[in-house]
Motif scaffolding. Structure first.
Motif, short mmCIF file in Angstrom:
data_model
loop_
_atom_site.label_atom_id
_atom_site.label_comp_id
_atom_site.label_asym_id
_atom_site.label_seq_id
_atom_site.Cartn_x
_atom_site.Cartn_y
_atom_site.Cartn_z
N ALA A 271 0.84 -1.21 0.00
CA ALA A 271 0.00 0.00 0.00
C ALA A 271 0.87 1.26 0.00
O ALA A 271 0.59 2.23 -0.72
CB ALA A 271 -0.92 -0.01 1.22
N ILE A 272 1.96 1.22 0.77
CA ILE A 272 2.86 2.39 0.84
C ILE A 272 3.45 2.65 -0.55
O ILE A 272 3.51 3.80 -1.02
CB ILE A 272 3.97 2.16 1.90
N ASP A 273 3.87 1.59 -1.24
CA ASP A 273 4.43 1.76 -2.59
C ASP A 273 3.39 2.38 -3.52
O ASP A 273 3.71 3.27 -4.32
CB ASP A 273 4.86 0.39 -3.16
N ALA A 274 2.14 1.92 -3.41
CA ALA A 274 1.08 2.45 -4.28
C ALA A 274 0.81 3.93 -3.97
O ALA A 274 0.63 4.75 -4.88
CB ALA A 274 -0.21 1.64 -4.08
N ILE A 275 0.81 4.27 -2.68
CA ILE A 275 0.51 5.65 -2.28
C ILE A 275 1.61 6.60 -2.79
O ILE A 275 1.32 7.65 -3.39
CB ILE A 275 0.36 5.75 -0.74
N THR A 276 2.87 6.20 -2.58
CA THR A 276 3.96 7.09 -3.01
C THR A 276 4.03 7.17 -4.54
O THR A 276 4.28 8.24 -5.09
CB THR A 276 5.31 6.68 -2.39
N ALA A 277 3.75 6.05 -5.21
CA ALA A 277 3.77 6.06 -6.69
C ALA A 277 2.67 6.97 -7.23
O ALA A 277 2.80 7.54 -8.33
CB ALA A 277 3.58 4.65 -7.23
N ALA A 278 1.59 7.13 -6.47
CA ALA A 278 0.49 8.01 -6.91
C ALA A 278 0.77 9.47 -6.55
O ALA A 278 -0.10 10.34 -6.72
CB ALA A 278 -0.81 7.54 -6.26
N GLY A 279 1.96 9.74 -6.01
CA GLY A 279 2.36 11.13 -5.69
C GLY A 279 1.79 11.61 -4.37
O GLY A 279 1.81 12.81 -4.07
N LYS A 280 1.31 10.70 -3.55
CA LYS A 280 0.78 11.10 -2.24
C LYS A 280 1.78 10.70 -1.16
O LYS A 280 2.76 10.00 -1.44
CB LYS A 280 -0.56 10.42 -2.00
N THR A 281 1.52 11.15 0.05
CA THR A 281 2.49 10.86 1.13
C THR A 281 1.87 10.04 2.24
O THR A 281 0.70 10.18 2.57
CB THR A 281 3.04 12.17 1.74
N VAL A 282 2.73 9.17 2.81
CA VAL A 282 2.34 8.46 4.03
C VAL A 282 3.08 9.14 5.17
O VAL A 282 4.15 9.70 4.97
CB VAL A 282 2.72 6.97 3.97
N GLY A 283 2.54 9.08 6.36
CA GLY A 283 3.23 9.71 7.49
C GLY A 283 2.27 9.99 8.62
O GLY A 283 1.18 9.39 8.69
N THR A 284 2.67 10.90 9.49
CA THR A 284 1.89 11.13 10.71
C THR A 284 1.15 12.47 10.69
O THR A 284 0.48 12.81 11.66
CB THR A 284 2.85 11.10 11.93
N GLY A 285 1.30 13.20 9.60
CA GLY A 285 0.69 14.54 9.54
C GLY A 285 -0.74 14.51 9.01
O GLY A 285 -1.22 13.51 8.48
N LYS A 286 -1.40 15.67 9.13
CA LYS A 286 -2.81 15.79 8.74
C LYS A 286 -3.00 15.56 7.23
O LYS A 286 -4.03 15.06 6.80
CB LYS A 286 -3.27 17.21 9.12
N ASP A 287 -1.99 15.95 6.45
CA ASP A 287 -2.13 15.80 5.00
C ASP A 287 -1.60 14.46 4.48
O ASP A 287 -1.66 14.19 3.28
CB ASP A 287 -1.40 16.95 4.28
N ASP A 288 -1.06 13.67 5.38
CA ASP A 288 -0.55 12.35 4.98
C ASP A 288 -1.66 11.31 5.09
O ASP A 288 -2.63 11.49 5.84
CB ASP A 288 0.57 11.88 5.92
N ILE A 289 -1.47 10.20 4.35
CA ILE A 289 -2.35 9.06 4.58
C ILE A 289 -1.75 8.27 5.74
O ILE A 289 -0.56 7.95 5.73
CB ILE A 289 -2.48 8.18 3.31
N LEU A 290 -2.56 8.03 6.77
CA LEU A 290 -2.08 7.25 7.92
C LEU A 290 -2.18 5.77 7.57
O LEU A 290 -3.26 5.28 7.23
CB LEU A 290 -2.94 7.52 9.16
N VAL A 291 -1.05 5.07 7.66
CA VAL A 291 -1.05 3.63 7.36
C VAL A 291 -0.99 2.85 8.67
O VAL A 291 -0.08 3.05 9.49
CB VAL A 291 0.16 3.24 6.47
N MET A 292 -1.99 2.00 8.87
CA MET A 292 -2.01 1.14 10.07
C MET A 292 -1.75 -0.30 9.63
O MET A 292 -2.13 -0.67 8.52
CB MET A 292 -3.36 1.25 10.76
N SER A 293 -1.12 -1.08 10.50
CA SER A 293 -0.78 -2.44 10.10
C SER A 293 -0.85 -3.40 11.29
O SER A 293 -1.02 -2.98 12.44
CB SER A 293 0.61 -2.45 9.48
N PHE A 294 -0.68 -4.68 10.99
CA PHE A 294 -0.62 -5.75 12.00
C PHE A 294 0.57 -6.64 11.69
O PHE A 294 0.96 -6.78 10.53
CB PHE A 294 -1.91 -6.59 11.96
#
Ligand code: AHR
Length: 342
Positions: free
Chosen positions: A235-258
């Motif tokens: 999912a992280i690879d897909a998000i960054t390839a789409a020009g979006k960001t993962v991370g902890t900020g309000k404008d980032d996509i929050l990625v949760m995992s197990f």
């Protein structure tokens, strides 16, 4: 077959002194019908069983990788029965569909130990013991953390759009984790579960699903709830390839995992995964204890849950409460990653 372990311990001690070989006839035979090799977690689980059930320790392990194929897994168990293995261990791909084959094992007098995921059976006496994870509790902990984190960061009343990349549909790991999220979405009226789709617990499918979700939901996704680490990597690879960001900020996509594998926790430390709820794969030693108890004519505990922690990228939430119990949240640093066994 009884008392083989005691005999083996004595034999091993004597033989090591005499530097003589251990005879295969003396080994306790264990058949393990493993789910497959879909994730880093699974690889660690397989390795753990191979380490514990080694010839050196007195066992002959027949481990079958069922490659996520239910029919192959049933076939593996039937082969173990026909080989008259001393013990059968099953990590069930699906929770349903086990009554008939478990009855066949029982009729053959072979104890069955269910591990990792759970089976849904009409009669619990069809298996001897179970060791594994409380997947619904894992989901509840993750959702409780998200709620607390959003509140701490001033987003408690904001509309939050969530997508769920589910595990293999019908696996108790998927059923429990999905339920944990769905229940939380019902309780938190401002949480919208935009989509749920299986990523089959693999990195490639996780990436594929995330790519299609990003196309469909464009800029709307706030949180992606991945039901294991490998899906999160995809999912992280897909998000960054789409020009979006993962991370902890309000404008980032929050990625949760197990899972909380070493690689997963490295992504947590780097802030790519904000929360990783642990699923512990190292239950080989507990299964060995069960087998030893049975060899000694004792009755092992019927069900045992493994202990599991919670790992976060940020320190905003110190603990979460799920099912009336508090669980500490560990902020990941180099020491945590170094201490990780898998
Ligand atoms: O049943 C445990 C799950 O199965 C783990 O979360 C996942 O990584 C594995 O494939």
């Amino acid at each position: 077959m009884k008392k083989k372990l005691a005999v083996m311990a004595l034999a091993a001690a004597t033989l090591s002194m005499m530097a003589m070989p251990v005879y295969a006839d003396d080994l306790v035979t264990v058949g393990y019908a493993q789910v497959g090799h879909e994730s880093d977690w699974r690889t660690a689980n397989t390795q753990n069983y191979q380490d514990v059930f080694s010839e050196e320790n007195g066992y002959s392990l027949d481990l079958v990788d069922c490659d996520n194929d239910n029919a192959a897994q049933l076939e593996a168990v039937r082969t173990f029965i026909s080989k008259d293995m001393d013990y059968i261990v099953i990590a069930p791909i699906q929770s349903a569909g086990w009554d008939t084959v478990l009855q066949e094992a029982q009729d053959a007098g072979i104890p069955v130990i269910i591990v990792d995921r759970m089976v849904k059976v009409s009669d619990d006496s069809l298996y001897t013991a179970w060791v594994g994870s409380n997947f619904e509790l894992e989901g509840k902990k993750a959702a409780a953390w998200l709620k607390a984190y959003l509140e701490k960061t001033g987003r408690g009343d904001e509309e939050i759009n969530i997508v769920d990349i589910q595990g293999t549909i019908g696996a108790s790991a998927q059923i429990g984790r999905t339920k944990g999220l769905e229940d939380a979405c019902k309780e938190n009226k401002n949480w919208n579960l935009l989509a749920k789709e299986t990523g089959e617990f693999t990195q490639s499918k996780g990436q594929e699903v995330m790519e299609s979700l990003l196309k469909k939901h464009k800029d709307d996704i706030d949180v992606v709830y991945c039901e294991n680490d490998n899906e999160a990597f995809g999912a992280i690879d897909a998000i960054t390839a789409a020009g979006k960001t993962v991370g902890t900020g309000k404008d980032d996509i929050l990625v949760m995992s197990f899972d909380s594998t070493k690689t997963g926790l490295t992504d947590v430390k780097d802030g790519k995964i904000i929360l990783d709820t642990e699923c512990n794969p190292l239950h080989g030693p507990r299964v060995e204890e069960i087998i030893k108890a049975l060899e000694n004519g004792e009755t092992p505990e019927k069900q045992q849950y493994v202990d599991e922690e919670i790992f976060a990228a940020v320190k905003d939430v110190e603990s979460v409460n799920a099912d009336g119990k508090d669980y500490d949240v560990t902020v990941v640093n180099d020491k945590v990653i170094k201490g990780r066994a898998y």
